[in-house]
Design an enzyme around this catalytic site. Structure first.
Site, PDB file in Angstrom:
ATOM      1  N   ASP A  22       0.283 -29.384 -24.625  1.00  0.00           N
ATOM      2  CA  ASP A  22      -0.612 -28.995 -23.533  1.00  0.00           C
ATOM      3  C   ASP A  22      -1.109 -27.556 -23.876  1.00  0.00           C
ATOM      4  O   ASP A  22      -0.481 -26.712 -24.554  1.00  0.00           O
ATOM      5  CB  ASP A  22       0.376 -28.987 -22.285  1.00  0.00           C
ATOM      6  CG  ASP A  22      -0.685 -29.001 -21.035  1.00  0.00           C
ATOM      7  OD1 ASP A  22      -1.819 -29.141 -21.011  1.00  0.00           O
ATOM      8  OD2 ASP A  22      -0.132 -28.527 -19.889  1.00  0.00           O
ATOM      9  N   ASN A  70      -5.403 -39.109 -17.681  1.00  0.00           N
ATOM     10  CA  ASN A  70      -6.257 -38.347 -18.324  1.00  0.00           C
ATOM     11  C   ASN A  70      -7.596 -38.968 -18.320  1.00  0.00           C
ATOM     12  O   ASN A  70      -8.755 -38.452 -18.629  1.00  0.00           O
ATOM     13  CB  ASN A  70      -5.867 -38.035 -19.888  1.00  0.00           C
ATOM     14  CG  ASN A  70      -4.715 -37.020 -20.093  1.00  0.00           C
ATOM     15  OD1 ASN A  70      -3.882 -37.061 -20.690  1.00  0.00           O
ATOM     16  ND2 ASN A  70      -4.745 -35.908 -19.012  1.00  0.00           N
TER      17      ASN A  70
HETATM   18  C1  IPE Z   1      -0.098 -34.112 -20.112  1.00  0.00           C
HETATM   19  O1  IPE Z   1      -0.829 -33.006 -19.973  1.00  0.00           O
HETATM   20  C2  IPE Z   1      -0.770 -35.211 -21.016  1.00  0.00           C
HETATM   21  C3  IPE Z   1      -0.709 -34.846 -22.288  1.00  0.00           C
HETATM   22  C4  IPE Z   1      -0.294 -33.804 -22.915  1.00  0.00           C
HETATM   23  C5  IPE Z   1      -1.279 -36.014 -23.059  1.00  0.00           C
HETATM   24  P1  IPE Z   1      -1.757 -32.959 -18.871  1.00  0.00           P
HETATM   25  O2  IPE Z   1      -2.556 -31.482 -19.125  1.00  0.00           O
HETATM   26  O3  IPE Z   1      -2.935 -33.960 -18.612  1.00  0.00           O
HETATM   27  O4  IPE Z   1      -0.943 -32.500 -17.492  1.00  0.00           O
HETATM   28  P2  IPE Z   1      -1.272 -32.272 -16.101  1.00  0.00           P
HETATM   29  O5  IPE Z   1      -2.289 -33.040 -15.155  1.00  0.00           O
HETATM   30  O6  IPE Z   1      -1.775 -30.621 -16.344  1.00  0.00           O
HETATM   31  O7  IPE Z   1       0.032 -32.189 -15.591  1.00  0.00           O
HETATM   32  C1  IPE Z   2      -3.545 -31.051 -23.677  1.00  0.00           C
HETATM   33  O1  IPE Z   2      -4.205 -30.075 -23.601  1.00  0.00           O
HETATM   34  C2  IPE Z   2      -4.225 -32.151 -24.358  1.00  0.00           C
HETATM   35  C3  IPE Z   2      -4.493 -33.397 -23.533  1.00  0.00           C
HETATM   36  C4  IPE Z   2      -3.963 -33.757 -22.341  1.00  0.00           C
HETATM   37  C5  IPE Z   2      -5.336 -34.663 -23.931  1.00  0.00           C
HETATM   38  P1  IPE Z   2      -5.306 -29.952 -22.013  1.00  0.00           P
HETATM   39  O2  IPE Z   2      -6.606 -30.616 -22.496  1.00  0.00           O
HETATM   40  O3  IPE Z   2      -4.307 -30.727 -21.132  1.00  0.00           O
HETATM   41  O4  IPE Z   2      -5.471 -28.303 -21.999  1.00  0.00           O
HETATM   42  P2  IPE Z   2      -5.163 -27.505 -20.639  1.00  0.00           P
HETATM   43  O5  IPE Z   2      -3.977 -27.865 -20.010  1.00  0.00           O
HETATM   44  O6  IPE Z   2      -6.227 -28.151 -19.849  1.00  0.00           O
HETATM   45  O7  IPE Z   2      -5.303 -26.106 -21.219  1.00  0.00           O
HETATM   46 MG    MG Z   3      -3.112 -29.886 -19.650  1.00  0.00          MG
END
Ligand code: IPE
Ligand code: IPE
Ligand code: MG
Length: 253
Positions: A22, A70
Site C-alpha cells: 500500500d 479497487n
Molecule cells: C488494499 O489497498 C488493496 C491492495 C493493496 C491491492 P487499498 O489502498 O485499496 O486499501 P484501502 O481501501 O485503503 O483499505
Molecule cells: C496500493 O497503493 C496499490 C493498489 C491498491 C493497487 P495505493 O494505490 O492504494 O496507494 P495509496 O494508498 O492511495 O497511497
Molecule cells: Mg491504498
C-alpha cells in the site's frame, strides 16, 4: 555491526508471508507525479521482495495486487493497473524461471480483462514446474467473496450427497478456499502506515503476526523486509496458551 540480514535465524523463518502493498498513490503525490507512476515504481519493490524472500528460503509469498474494491477507482487508474500487470508478468517471466519461482493467483480471475487473464494464466502455466518458492498474486481478490464461494461449494457437496453436514470442519472449509494447499501466512505485512486488513485473507490470517510499517510501498526495500522478519522472530506466538506453557514445551518436549 551485524546488518539485519545476518541477524535472521534461518531456522525460524515464516513459511508464508503475505503483504498488503500500500501507498503507491501517496508516494507518487509526494513527487508531484500521477498515481500510476507510483504503481509502476512499486514493481521494483515487488522484484526486490520476491528475490529476497526466495533467497532466504521462504516458501510462499502472497502479494495483494488488486482488491475487488479497487474496481471503484477511476477507470484510467484501473486500466493502467491491468496493463501494468500484463507487462510485469511478461517481463518477469524469465527471471521467475531462472530463480525457480512458481507463479500462482488467488481471486476472481474470471472478471479480469481478457488480456490480463490470458497473460496471467500463461505465466502460471509456464512456471508450474518450479519448486523453490511460490509467488501468489491476489488479484480481484476479496476475502469475503472467497468465504461465500467456499460456502457455496460446500453446500453443493452436501446437496450432491458427497459430504455430511456433521463432517464440515475447519479443514474442509480451508480446502474450499482459493488458498487450498497453501499454509496460512505466519506473517502479514502492510506498508504505508494504514492499520487495517482491507478484506485480505481474513480466514487465513486468524493467527498471523501483523506487522505495520509507515514505509510507502515503492520505498520498500530488502532491508525493510529483513526488519519485518526480525520483528516476527522476536515475537512469542502463544496460540491461546500461556507464556509459561510455551517455556514448558521448550524444556520438556
Ligand atoms: C488494499 O489497498 C488493496 C491492495 C493493496 C491491492 P487499498 O489502498 O485499496 O486499501 P484501502 O481501501 O485503503 O483499505
Ligand atoms: C496500493 O497503493 C496499490 C493498489 C491498491 C493497487 P495505493 O494505490 O492504494 O496507494 P495509496 O494508498 O492511495 O497511497
Ligand atoms: Mg491504498
Amino acid at each position: 555491526m551485524l546488518n539485519p540480514k545476518d541477524k535472521i535465524d534461518l531456522n525460524k523463518l515464516p513459511s508464508h508471508v503475505a503483504i498488503i502493498m500500500d501507498g503507491n498513490g501517496r508516494w507518487a503525490k509526494t513527487k508531484g507525479k500521477p498515481r500510476v507512476f507510483g504503481h509502476k515504481s512499486g514493481v521494483t519493490s515487488v522484484r526486490e521482495v520476491t528475490e529476497v524472500a526466495a533467497e532466504l528460503g521462504i516458501q510462499y509469498l502472497t502479494l495483494y495486487a488488486f482488491s475487488t474494491e479497487n474496481w471503484s477507482r477511476p477507470t484510467l487508474e484501473v486500466s493502467a493497473l491491468m496493463t501494468l500487470l500484463v507487462e510485469t508478468v511478461k517481463r518477469e517471466l524469465s527471471s521467475l524461471n531462472k530463480n525457480n519461482i512458481k507463479l500462482q493467483a488467488i481471486g476472481d480471475l474470471s472478471k479480469l480483462p481478457e488480456k490480463t487473464r490470458k497473460t496471467l494464466l500463461e505465466g502460471i502455466a509456464q512456471t508450474n514446474e518450479n519448486t523453490r518458492m511460490t509467488l501468489i498474486l491476489a488479484l480481484n481478490y476479496s476475502s469475503r467473496w472467497e468465504i461465500v464461494e467456499a460456502s457455496k461449494k460446500i453446500a453443493q457437496q452436501v446437496i450432491k450427497g458427497n459430504l455430511l453436514i456433521e463432517n464440515i470442519n475447519e479443514e474442509v472449509f480451508s480446502d474450499n478456499l482459493t488458498t487450498k494447499d497453501i499454509p496460512d501466512p505466519e506473517l502479514m505485512i502492510r506498508t504505508s502506515g494504514e492499520h487495517r486488513i482491507s478484506n485480505y485473507l481474513l480466514w487465513q490470517a486468524a493467527y498471523s503476526e501483523l506487522y505495520f510499517t509507515s514505509v510507502l510501498w515503492p520505498d520498500f526495500r530488502k532491508d525493510h523486509f529483513y526488519e519485518a522478519i526480525l520483528d516476527f522472530q522476536g515475537r512469542e506466538r502463544r496460540f491461546g496458551k500461556t507464556s509459561e506453557q510455551l517455556g514448558l514445551t521448550k524444556s520438556n518436549p
